[in-house]
Write a protein that holds these residues in place. Structure first.
Motif, PDB file in Angstrom:
ATOM      1  N   VAL A  44     -19.277 122.746 -37.923  1.00 26.08           N
ATOM      2  CA  VAL A  44     -19.227 122.296 -39.399  1.00 26.08           C
ATOM      3  C   VAL A  44     -20.421 120.932 -39.295  1.00 26.08           C
ATOM      4  CG1 VAL A  44     -18.399 121.314 -41.627  1.00 26.08           C
ATOM      5  CG2 VAL A  44     -16.934 122.924 -39.925  1.00 26.08           C
ATOM      6  N   PHE A  45     -21.256 121.127 -39.803  1.00 27.91           N
ATOM      7  CA  PHE A  45     -22.322 120.125 -40.086  1.00 27.91           C
ATOM      8  C   PHE A  45     -21.743 118.970 -41.199  1.00 27.91           C
ATOM      9  CE2 PHE A  45     -24.299 123.075 -37.257  1.00 27.91           C
ATOM     10  CZ  PHE A  45     -24.870 122.280 -36.408  1.00 27.91           C
ATOM     11  N   GLU A  47     -22.650 115.525 -43.201  1.00 27.92           N
ATOM     12  CA  GLU A  47     -23.635 114.567 -43.423  1.00 27.92           C
ATOM     13  C   GLU A  47     -23.021 113.557 -44.165  1.00 27.92           C
ATOM     14  OE1 GLU A  47     -27.546 115.484 -45.630  1.00 27.92           O
ATOM     15  OE2 GLU A  47     -26.864 114.183 -47.026  1.00 27.92           O
ATOM     16  N   ILE A  61     -20.394 117.992 -46.714  1.00 29.90           N
ATOM     17  CA  ILE A  61     -20.615 119.205 -45.630  1.00 29.90           C
ATOM     18  C   ILE A  61     -22.056 119.512 -45.922  1.00 29.90           C
ATOM     19  CG2 ILE A  61     -19.995 121.629 -45.293  1.00 29.90           C
ATOM     20  CD1 ILE A  61     -17.812 119.522 -44.400  1.00 29.90           C
ATOM     21  N   LYS A  62     -22.892 119.476 -45.028  1.00 22.24           N
ATOM     22  CA  LYS A  62     -24.120 119.980 -45.208  1.00 22.24           C
ATOM     23  C   LYS A  62     -24.341 121.282 -44.883  1.00 22.24           C
ATOM     24  CE  LYS A  62     -28.845 118.721 -43.970  1.00 22.24           C
ATOM     25  NZ  LYS A  62     -29.724 118.037 -45.119  1.00 22.24           N
ATOM     26  N   LYS A  63     -23.462 121.734 -43.893  1.00 20.02           N
ATOM     27  CA  LYS A  63     -23.554 123.241 -43.504  1.00 20.02           C
ATOM     28  C   LYS A  63     -22.244 123.652 -43.177  1.00 20.02           C
ATOM     29  CE  LYS A  63     -25.932 126.819 -40.322  1.00 20.02           C
ATOM     30  NZ  LYS A  63     -25.571 126.440 -39.056  1.00 20.02           N
ATOM     31  N   GLY A  64     -21.406 124.483 -43.843  1.00 21.18           N
ATOM     32  CA  GLY A  64     -20.057 124.593 -43.521  1.00 21.18           C
ATOM     33  C   GLY A  64     -19.841 126.052 -43.024  1.00 21.18           C
ATOM     34  N   ILE A  65     -18.656 126.440 -42.598  1.00 11.98           N
ATOM     35  CA  ILE A  65     -18.172 127.525 -42.211  1.00 11.98           C
ATOM     36  C   ILE A  65     -17.326 128.258 -43.015  1.00 11.98           C
ATOM     37  CG2 ILE A  65     -17.470 128.995 -40.233  1.00 11.98           C
ATOM     38  CD1 ILE A  65     -17.573 126.425 -38.445  1.00 11.98           C
ATOM     39  N   ASP A  70     -14.084 123.026 -43.365  1.00 11.69           N
ATOM     40  CA  ASP A  70     -15.058 122.152 -44.002  1.00 11.69           C
ATOM     41  C   ASP A  70     -14.349 120.847 -44.585  1.00 11.69           C
ATOM     42  OD1 ASP A  70     -16.832 124.077 -43.449  1.00 11.69           O
ATOM     43  OD2 ASP A  70     -17.248 124.558 -45.727  1.00 11.69           O
ATOM     44  N   VAL A  98     -26.410 113.190 -39.707  1.00 12.99           N
ATOM     45  CA  VAL A  98     -25.339 114.550 -39.862  1.00 12.99           C
ATOM     46  C   VAL A  98     -25.131 114.837 -38.114  1.00 12.99           C
ATOM     47  CG1 VAL A  98     -25.978 116.796 -39.933  1.00 12.99           C
ATOM     48  CG2 VAL A  98     -27.521 115.451 -41.499  1.00 12.99           C
ATOM     49  N   PRO A 100     -22.337 117.301 -36.074  1.00 11.97           N
ATOM     50  CA  PRO A 100     -21.670 118.464 -35.933  1.00 11.97           C
ATOM     51  C   PRO A 100     -20.169 118.267 -35.611  1.00 11.97           C
ATOM     52  CG  PRO A 100     -22.899 118.367 -33.981  1.00 11.97           C
ATOM     53  CD  PRO A 100     -23.203 117.078 -35.103  1.00 11.97           C
TER      54      PRO A 100
END
Length: 106
Positions: A44-45, A47, A61-65, A70, A98, A100
């Motif tokens: 989970v990225f 920011e 959350i910049k990029k979640g799953i 998240d 950012v 991970p």
């Protein structure tokens, strides 16, 4: 002529260093049962802004799953110890980062 560095930037970093910080994350991460049961894993990225005083703000959350993962990544980052702020030309500045957060089923 001489090339002058436009700005000397020092990135923010956790007070005890990145390795210790990643250990903090892994120690405090509670793997959500729903994700565990579903076998969901990954990164989970997150920011966030490291403020001039080293506190973390604007954590998102910049990029979640997965919703549960998240939310857990956010929780751990929100409880994070303060960081060393980033520097620009010797002055502390707010800086976006950012990072991970890894969820791995053992």
């Amino acid at each position: 002529g001489e090339e002058k560095q436009s700005s000397a930037e020092v990135m923010p970093e956790p007070k005890d260093g990145l390795a210790a910080f990643l250990t903090y994350i892994q120690d405090n991460l509670n793997y959500p049962a729903s994700a565990k049961d579903a076998g969901v894993e990954g990164k989970v990225f997150v920011e966030f802004t490291v403020k001039k005083d080293g506190s973390l703000a604007d954590i998102l959350i910049k990029k979640g799953i997965d919703e549960a993962l998240d939310a857990e990544a956010l929780r751990v980052m929100q409880n994070s110890p303060a960081w060393k702020p980033g520097n620009k030309d010797g002055e502390p500045v707010n800086m976006k980062m950012v990072l991970p957060v890894t969820f791995k089923l053992s």
